[in-house]
Design an enzyme around this catalytic site. Sequence first.
Site, PDB file in Angstrom:
ATOM      1  N   HIS A 138      46.635 -10.935  10.800  1.00  0.00           N
ATOM      2  CA  HIS A 138      47.171  -9.905  11.689  1.00  0.00           C
ATOM      3  C   HIS A 138      47.602  -8.701  10.872  1.00  0.00           C
ATOM      4  CE1 HIS A 138      49.342  -8.037  14.993  1.00  0.00           C
ATOM      5  NE2 HIS A 138      50.334  -7.830  14.130  1.00  0.00           N
ATOM      6  N   LYS A 188       0.815  -1.230   0.000  1.00  0.00           N
ATOM      7  CA  LYS A 188       0.000   0.000   0.000  1.00  0.00           C
ATOM      8  C   LYS A 188       0.841   1.268   0.000  1.00  0.00           C
ATOM      9  CE  LYS A 188      -0.891   0.119   5.018  1.00  0.00           C
ATOM     10  NZ  LYS A 188      -0.169   1.324   5.428  1.00  0.00           N
ATOM     11  N   LYS A 246       5.415   2.076   0.171  1.00  0.00           N
ATOM     12  CA  LYS A 246       6.628   1.879  -0.627  1.00  0.00           C
ATOM     13  C   LYS A 246       7.143   0.464  -0.451  1.00  0.00           C
ATOM     14  CE  LYS A 246       8.625   6.400  -1.019  1.00  0.00           C
ATOM     15  NZ  LYS A 246       9.706   7.267  -0.613  1.00  0.00           N
ATOM     16  N   ASP A 272       7.378  -8.243  11.527  1.00  0.00           N
ATOM     17  CA  ASP A 272       6.988  -7.490  12.734  1.00  0.00           C
ATOM     18  C   ASP A 272       5.540  -7.739  13.156  1.00  0.00           C
ATOM     19  OD1 ASP A 272       9.505  -6.428  12.699  1.00  0.00           O
ATOM     20  OD2 ASP A 272       8.886  -4.329  12.473  1.00  0.00           O
ATOM     21  N   ALA A 301      14.849  -6.914  10.958  1.00  0.00           N
ATOM     22  CA  ALA A 301      14.743  -7.212   9.533  1.00  0.00           C
ATOM     23  C   ALA A 301      15.288  -8.609   9.206  1.00  0.00           C
ATOM     24  CB  ALA A 301      15.491  -6.157   8.737  1.00  0.00           C
TER      25      ALA A 301
HETATM   26  C1  LIG Z   1      14.348   3.316  12.824  1.00  0.00           C
HETATM   27  C2  LIG Z   1      14.450   1.815  12.708  1.00  0.00           C
HETATM   28  C3  LIG Z   1      15.687   1.246  12.489  1.00  0.00           C
HETATM   29  C4  LIG Z   1      15.796  -0.142  12.388  1.00  0.00           C
HETATM   30  N1  LIG Z   1      17.038  -0.682  12.171  1.00  0.00           N
HETATM   31  C5  LIG Z   1      17.156  -2.022  12.062  1.00  0.00           C
HETATM   32  C6  LIG Z   1      18.440  -2.607  11.826  1.00  0.00           C
HETATM   33  O1  LIG Z   1      19.462  -1.929  11.735  1.00  0.00           O
HETATM   34  N2  LIG Z   1      18.500  -3.952  11.699  1.00  0.00           N
HETATM   35  C7  LIG Z   1      17.381  -4.760  11.784  1.00  0.00           C
HETATM   36  O2  LIG Z   1      17.499  -5.983  11.651  1.00  0.00           O
HETATM   37  N3  LIG Z   1      16.160  -4.220  12.000  1.00  0.00           N
HETATM   38  C8  LIG Z   1      16.021  -2.892  12.139  1.00  0.00           C
HETATM   39  N4  LIG Z   1      14.776  -2.348  12.348  1.00  0.00           N
HETATM   40  C9  LIG Z   1      13.603  -3.244  12.356  1.00  0.00           C
HETATM   41  C10 LIG Z   1      13.192  -3.596  10.922  1.00  0.00           C
HETATM   42  O3  LIG Z   1      13.106  -2.432  10.149  1.00  0.00           O
HETATM   43  C11 LIG Z   1      11.863  -4.339  10.908  1.00  0.00           C
HETATM   44  O4  LIG Z   1      11.959  -5.446  11.774  1.00  0.00           O
HETATM   45  C12 LIG Z   1      11.503  -4.834   9.515  1.00  0.00           C
HETATM   46  O5  LIG Z   1      11.428  -3.760   8.628  1.00  0.00           O
HETATM   47  C13 LIG Z   1      10.180  -5.599   9.554  1.00  0.00           C
HETATM   48  O6  LIG Z   1       9.802  -5.975   8.263  1.00  0.00           O
HETATM   49  P1  LIG Z   1       8.272  -6.330   7.947  1.00  0.00           P
HETATM   50  O7  LIG Z   1       8.223  -6.784   6.537  1.00  0.00           O
HETATM   51  O8  LIG Z   1       7.739  -7.213   8.977  1.00  0.00           O
HETATM   52  O9  LIG Z   1       7.486  -4.968   8.134  1.00  0.00           O
HETATM   53  P2  LIG Z   1       7.543  -3.552   7.405  1.00  0.00           P
HETATM   54  O10 LIG Z   1       8.907  -3.168   7.056  1.00  0.00           O
HETATM   55  O11 LIG Z   1       6.752  -2.649   8.287  1.00  0.00           O
HETATM   56  O12 LIG Z   1       6.740  -3.802   6.055  1.00  0.00           O
HETATM   57  C14 LIG Z   1       5.373  -4.065   6.038  1.00  0.00           C
HETATM   58  C15 LIG Z   1       4.790  -3.490   4.746  1.00  0.00           C
HETATM   59  O13 LIG Z   1       3.438  -3.891   4.646  1.00  0.00           O
HETATM   60  C16 LIG Z   1       2.680  -2.838   4.081  1.00  0.00           C
HETATM   61  N5  LIG Z   1       1.297  -3.048   4.463  1.00  0.00           N
HETATM   62  C17 LIG Z   1       0.758  -3.060   5.715  1.00  0.00           C
HETATM   63  N6  LIG Z   1      -0.543  -3.365   5.671  1.00  0.00           N
HETATM   64  C18 LIG Z   1      -0.867  -3.542   4.360  1.00  0.00           C
HETATM   65  C19 LIG Z   1      -2.049  -3.864   3.675  1.00  0.00           C
HETATM   66  N7  LIG Z   1      -3.180  -4.120   4.339  1.00  0.00           N
HETATM   67  N8  LIG Z   1      -2.026  -3.941   2.327  1.00  0.00           N
HETATM   68  C20 LIG Z   1      -0.874  -3.708   1.657  1.00  0.00           C
HETATM   69  N9  LIG Z   1       0.298  -3.408   2.248  1.00  0.00           N
HETATM   70  C21 LIG Z   1       0.298  -3.330   3.590  1.00  0.00           C
HETATM   71  C22 LIG Z   1       3.311  -1.593   4.705  1.00  0.00           C
HETATM   72  O14 LIG Z   1       3.045  -0.456   3.933  1.00  0.00           O
HETATM   73  C23 LIG Z   1       4.790  -1.968   4.723  1.00  0.00           C
HETATM   74  O15 LIG Z   1       5.465  -1.527   3.577  1.00  0.00           O
HETATM   75  C24 LIG Z   1      14.636  -0.966  12.470  1.00  0.00           C
HETATM   76  C25 LIG Z   1      13.388  -0.383  12.700  1.00  0.00           C
HETATM   77  C26 LIG Z   1      13.289   0.984  12.821  1.00  0.00           C
HETATM   78  C27 LIG Z   1      11.933   1.570  13.084  1.00  0.00           C
END
Ligand SMILES: Cc1cc2nc3c(=O)[nH]c(=O)nc-3n(C[C@H](O)[C@H](O)[C@H](O)COP(=O)(O)OP(=O)(O)OC[C@H]3O[C@@H](n4cnc5c(N)ncnc54)[C@H](O)[C@@H]3O)c2cc1C
Length: 456
Positions: A439, A34, A36, A307, A315
Amino acid sequence: MKKRDVFVIGGGAGGYSAAPRVNMLGGNVTLVEKDKLGGICMNWGCIPMQFLLRNAMLVQILKEVKEDGINVGGVDVDYSRLITAKNKIVESTDHHILDTLKANNVEIVRGHGRLISPHRVEVELDDGSREVFSAQKVILATGSVPKKLSIRGAEGGITVKEALHLTSAPKRAVIIGGGVIGLELATFWASLGCAVSVVELMPRVIPDEDHEIASFIEQALSQRGVQIYTEAEVERIEDGNGVKAVTISKKGEKHKLEAEIVVFAIGQSPYFDGLGLEDIGIKIREGRIQTNNRMETNIEGIYGAGDATGEMMLANVATVQGSVAAENAMGRDSTVDYRVVPRGIRTMPEIGVVGITEQEAKEKELKVKISKYPFAKNPKALMLREGSGFIKVLADPASGEVLGVHIVGPQATELIHEAALAMQMRGTVQDIEATIHSHPCLHEAMQRVAKQFFFS
Ligand SMILES: Cc1cc2nc3c(=O)[nH]c(=O)nc-3n(C[C@H](O)[C@H](O)[C@H](O)COP(=O)(O)OP(=O)(O)OC[C@H]3O[C@@H](n4cnc5c(N)ncnc54)[C@H](O)[C@@H]3O)c2cc1C
């Protein structure tokens, strides 16, 4: 209606690792996003934060090389250009994800997805129209959103996402939350000369990490001018003439912190708004989509990843969970093993962690022997002028199996992977010690800490 094998909702780390895996296993797959592609990690988390901190480190080095006879003049940071450069990096990673998804025949749909039955997803497309997609299996990878405190004046604070988009550096900032993200942001701004205060509710910053490491970094940040208030609760934020006053209470005493910017860095909440989970009967526990270690929800054919499942919100974990969900959706029998999950904190110096902490070992009444080694004795660290910090290893006293490694020091977020590999292979301190290291290098400190194990 075309019926695909798997439909993935969410294009973050969880979703963009799941979708190509389906294709690799011979399935056809559609992914809906929905916002980026790349989610938090690529757009306002790991990657942009890493880029900004790399430049903060550079500023630090340029300031320090004068002592070694290198005159670079004054270091002047054009903050708005730095943010533009960060945005360009983000754009290029976004393109990379798009290319990877396309190369793996992933059909990409732009819009908001909602489950209307276990095998059907309705998407409100970006143009406002609706389309229903049918799939054998569905993977929910909808991520998380920043938490905010419900205190008086909370609207005066911004999230880390918004903070990373500011085009000028604040002169003074209050960061609410002394966890990983709060400390990384504090490190970044403080290194550019911003007066930063960090307010943490718990007795120490990064409260879940090794206590010695937490105390070390608290001191290191204080030396860089960051004001840290632990055991302190934020009561309210008041706005007046562009200056915000944050009232905190520490051991019954009130303090008023003034700043132009107040940031909430108190963590993330799993996100699944408008996903239709209640209608389908998907179990939510403690605010997260409940999954087992095969990433299955309670409804057959529906999986969770990343998450949204609230399991170690990182990540690298989301990526593994996405792959495991995809593999099981395609009929394999895969599980996620959380035993070895390295994580990094990009403070100055950096922190790298894997395995159990000393506190956890005590709580679980696990016998461990601890060995420590300071970077002050490592020649490469001294050459880098980064001789502060240490490595702490926890291992089984009898077998020597490595159970936990905690590093605060130069390039700790890279060094930790030697320990992670050792742990993955159920290796021992003897294995690390017996490995000939080149080293001079920072990894020699790892070999030394292993050797030290036999003398401590
Ligand atoms: C500031 C910050 C720094 C971080 N640094 C690190 C790091 O250095 N190393 C690390 O391992 N982790 C880091 N993390 C954690 C990491 O970014 C997250 O754990 C990871 O991005 C989770 O991925 P995800 O796919 O679960 O969720 P997200 O990255 O939140 O992606 C979920 C996606 O789903 C989309 N979405 C949601 N609902 C819908 C829907 N109904 N229909 C269509 N699309 C939808 C959203 O728009 C989003 O793009 C950091 C987090 C933050 C906030």
